[in-house]
Design a protein around this motif. Sequence first.
Motif, PDB file in Angstrom:
ATOM      1  N   THR A   1     -37.473   3.843 -36.966  1.00  0.00           N
ATOM      2  CA  THR A   1     -38.615   3.159 -36.354  1.00  0.00           C
ATOM      3  C   THR A   1     -38.312   1.703 -36.049  1.00  0.00           C
ATOM      4  O   THR A   1     -38.977   1.101 -35.211  1.00  0.00           O
ATOM      5  CB  THR A   1     -39.832   3.238 -37.300  1.00  0.00           C
ATOM      6  N   ALA A   2     -37.308   1.133 -36.725  1.00  0.00           N
ATOM      7  CA  ALA A   2     -36.998  -0.279 -36.510  1.00  0.00           C
ATOM      8  C   ALA A   2     -36.053  -0.427 -35.316  1.00  0.00           C
ATOM      9  O   ALA A   2     -35.306   0.476 -34.975  1.00  0.00           O
ATOM     10  CB  ALA A   2     -36.362  -0.876 -37.766  1.00  0.00           C
ATOM     11  N   GLY A   3     -36.087  -1.610 -34.697  1.00  0.00           N
ATOM     12  CA  GLY A   3     -35.175  -1.914 -33.611  1.00  0.00           C
ATOM     13  C   GLY A   3     -35.665  -1.397 -32.269  1.00  0.00           C
ATOM     14  O   GLY A   3     -36.801  -0.932 -32.121  1.00  0.00           O
ATOM     15  N   ARG A   4     -34.799  -1.465 -31.289  1.00  0.00           N
ATOM     16  CA  ARG A   4     -35.149  -1.036 -29.946  1.00  0.00           C
ATOM     17  C   ARG A   4     -35.268   0.495 -29.878  1.00  0.00           C
ATOM     18  O   ARG A   4     -34.620   1.200 -30.643  1.00  0.00           O
ATOM     19  CB  ARG A   4     -34.086  -1.503 -28.956  1.00  0.00           C
ATOM     20  N   PRO A   5     -36.078   0.997 -28.954  1.00  0.00           N
ATOM     21  CA  PRO A   5     -36.195   2.456 -28.792  1.00  0.00           C
ATOM     22  C   PRO A   5     -34.835   3.070 -28.444  1.00  0.00           C
ATOM     23  O   PRO A   5     -34.068   2.507 -27.668  1.00  0.00           O
ATOM     24  CB  PRO A   5     -37.189   2.614 -27.640  1.00  0.00           C
ATOM     25  N   ARG A   6     -34.553   4.228 -29.020  1.00  0.00           N
ATOM     26  CA  ARG A   6     -33.276   4.883 -28.786  1.00  0.00           C
ATOM     27  C   ARG A   6     -33.264   5.509 -27.400  1.00  0.00           C
ATOM     28  O   ARG A   6     -34.277   6.050 -26.937  1.00  0.00           O
ATOM     29  CB  ARG A   6     -33.040   5.960 -29.852  1.00  0.00           C
ATOM     30  N   VAL A   7     -32.113   5.405 -26.733  1.00  0.00           N
ATOM     31  CA  VAL A   7     -31.961   6.040 -25.429  1.00  0.00           C
ATOM     32  C   VAL A   7     -32.191   7.539 -25.586  1.00  0.00           C
ATOM     33  O   VAL A   7     -31.801   8.142 -26.579  1.00  0.00           O
ATOM     34  CB  VAL A   7     -30.561   5.763 -24.852  1.00  0.00           C
ATOM     35  N   ASP A   8     -32.848   8.148 -24.602  1.00  0.00           N
ATOM     36  CA  ASP A   8     -33.220   9.558 -24.652  1.00  0.00           C
ATOM     37  C   ASP A   8     -32.045  10.439 -25.079  1.00  0.00           C
ATOM     38  O   ASP A   8     -30.963  10.391 -24.496  1.00  0.00           O
ATOM     39  CB  ASP A   8     -33.733  10.008 -23.285  1.00  0.00           C
ATOM     40  N   ASP A   9     -32.265  11.248 -26.131  1.00  0.00           N
ATOM     41  CA  ASP A   9     -31.189  12.060 -26.702  1.00  0.00           C
ATOM     42  C   ASP A   9     -30.644  13.074 -25.705  1.00  0.00           C
ATOM     43  O   ASP A   9     -29.444  13.349 -25.692  1.00  0.00           O
ATOM     44  CB  ASP A   9     -31.686  12.791 -27.956  1.00  0.00           C
ATOM     45  N   ARG A  10     -31.511  13.648 -24.881  1.00  0.00           N
ATOM     46  CA  ARG A  10     -31.021  14.654 -23.932  1.00  0.00           C
ATOM     47  C   ARG A  10     -30.102  14.021 -22.896  1.00  0.00           C
ATOM     48  O   ARG A  10     -29.069  14.616 -22.535  1.00  0.00           O
ATOM     49  CB  ARG A  10     -32.190  15.355 -23.239  1.00  0.00           C
ATOM     50  N   VAL A  11     -30.440  12.829 -22.436  1.00  0.00           N
ATOM     51  CA  VAL A  11     -29.578  12.136 -21.479  1.00  0.00           C
ATOM     52  C   VAL A  11     -28.223  11.829 -22.115  1.00  0.00           C
ATOM     53  O   VAL A  11     -27.165  12.037 -21.503  1.00  0.00           O
ATOM     54  CB  VAL A  11     -30.251  10.844 -20.981  1.00  0.00           C
ATOM     55  N   VAL A  12     -28.246  11.354 -23.358  1.00  0.00           N
ATOM     56  CA  VAL A  12     -27.001  11.006 -24.047  1.00  0.00           C
ATOM     57  C   VAL A  12     -26.146  12.251 -24.288  1.00  0.00           C
ATOM     58  O   VAL A  12     -24.932  12.256 -24.029  1.00  0.00           O
ATOM     59  CB  VAL A  12     -27.307  10.289 -25.378  1.00  0.00           C
ATOM     60  N   LEU A  13     -26.771  13.324 -24.768  1.00  0.00           N
ATOM     61  CA  LEU A  13     -26.004  14.546 -25.018  1.00  0.00           C
ATOM     62  C   LEU A  13     -25.452  15.133 -23.721  1.00  0.00           C
ATOM     63  O   LEU A  13     -24.324  15.639 -23.696  1.00  0.00           O
ATOM     64  CB  LEU A  13     -26.882  15.578 -25.725  1.00  0.00           C
ATOM     65  N   ASN A  14     -26.241  15.050 -22.651  1.00  0.00           N
ATOM     66  CA  ASN A  14     -25.734  15.527 -21.364  1.00  0.00           C
ATOM     67  C   ASN A  14     -24.504  14.724 -20.935  1.00  0.00           C
ATOM     68  O   ASN A  14     -23.533  15.277 -20.414  1.00  0.00           O
ATOM     69  CB  ASN A  14     -26.816  15.426 -20.285  1.00  0.00           C
ATOM     70  N   GLY A  15     -24.548  13.408 -21.168  1.00  0.00           N
ATOM     71  CA  GLY A  15     -23.395  12.575 -20.837  1.00  0.00           C
ATOM     72  C   GLY A  15     -22.184  12.909 -21.686  1.00  0.00           C
ATOM     73  O   GLY A  15     -21.048  12.959 -21.173  1.00  0.00           O
ATOM     74  N   ILE A  16     -22.393  13.146 -22.981  1.00  0.00           N
ATOM     75  CA  ILE A  16     -21.287  13.494 -23.874  1.00  0.00           C
ATOM     76  C   ILE A  16     -20.684  14.838 -23.469  1.00  0.00           C
ATOM     77  O   ILE A  16     -19.456  14.989 -23.376  1.00  0.00           O
ATOM     78  CB  ILE A  16     -21.774  13.526 -25.335  1.00  0.00           C
ATOM     79  N   VAL A  17     -21.544  15.829 -23.230  1.00  0.00           N
ATOM     80  CA  VAL A  17     -21.058  17.156 -22.829  1.00  0.00           C
ATOM     81  C   VAL A  17     -20.327  17.081 -21.492  1.00  0.00           C
ATOM     82  O   VAL A  17     -19.265  17.694 -21.316  1.00  0.00           O
ATOM     83  CB  VAL A  17     -22.237  18.155 -22.766  1.00  0.00           C
ATOM     84  N   TRP A  18     -20.876  16.318 -20.539  1.00  0.00           N
ATOM     85  CA  TRP A  18     -20.218  16.182 -19.234  1.00  0.00           C
ATOM     86  C   TRP A  18     -18.831  15.572 -19.398  1.00  0.00           C
ATOM     87  O   TRP A  18     -17.873  16.026 -18.777  1.00  0.00           O
ATOM     88  CB  TRP A  18     -21.073  15.308 -18.320  1.00  0.00           C
TER      89      TRP A  18
END
Length: 293
Positions: free
Chosen positions: A27-44
């Motif tokens: 909950t602390a800090g900046r909002p996390r970048v959307d997990d689906r976008v990140v996982l799609n980038g990692i998988v790609w």
Amino acid sequence: MVVVVRRHELSDAEWAVLTRLLPESGTAGRPRVDDRVVLNGIVWKLRTGCAWRDVPERYGSWQTLYTRFRRWALDGTFSRMLRAVQAERDAAGDIEWLVSVDSTIVRAHQHAAGGKRGPSTGTKRPDHALGRSRGGLSTKIHLACDGRGRPLGFVLSGGNTNDSTRFEAVMADVQVPRLGPGRPRTRPDHLIADKGYSSRKIRCYLRQRGIAHTIPERIDQATGRLRRGSRGGRPPGFNGRIYRKRNVVERCFQKLKQWRGLATRYDKTRESYQATVTIASLLLWIRPFEDDL
């Protein structure tokens, strides 16, 4: 909102499974970048084998993708996700415990060569599973898969490592958790392996654990046994009908090596390359879920 699924990205069915397994964001800090976008980038990135800096901008900053990948690789997030999926499939009776064991060689790209000369920790250099042979630097994946060709456990070693020396480590990595109480399942109903695993030590290990197995005897072993006469003992049991099913592990490697970032090793560290193999294995397990959703 309709999500357009591009090539090498997660389908809605795959994401429905993965989203339940990802760690919750703080909950602390900046909002996390959307997990689906990140996982799609990692998988790609892993499917195409490109450099992190060359990942398309639609997945956000490449530094964010790499940081998330390394964090989840080091804290075991990907491994826990794989175990969770295996546990669900086992509870549903979807795992066929006719286990096949084998290994495959992966050539290391020159970008991975720095891992062999990694920084020392105390008096010992880290082992990044890189070995030099006549073909150059390479890594060997030692793997056990179920009767449907899905990875149950694997270990990494240098490409110049003998298969039989990592057999017990592979078997130790087969640990499918229970959804309820009880210890993880570690023992297959039957095990299949090729002649590279035909040794007295391995057969003794399997007998002590009560694991039925089908491993062909090498010619030199059969000749030596016959030369000793009655002192050579009886030949080990062998079922040719069961042995024909060993090709599932070869098909498993064929599917895994469709990931270019796995078929050629670009990662310097053992942790990163192990995470690559884990992610590819995880998606092999998720595909059957599409029929359940």
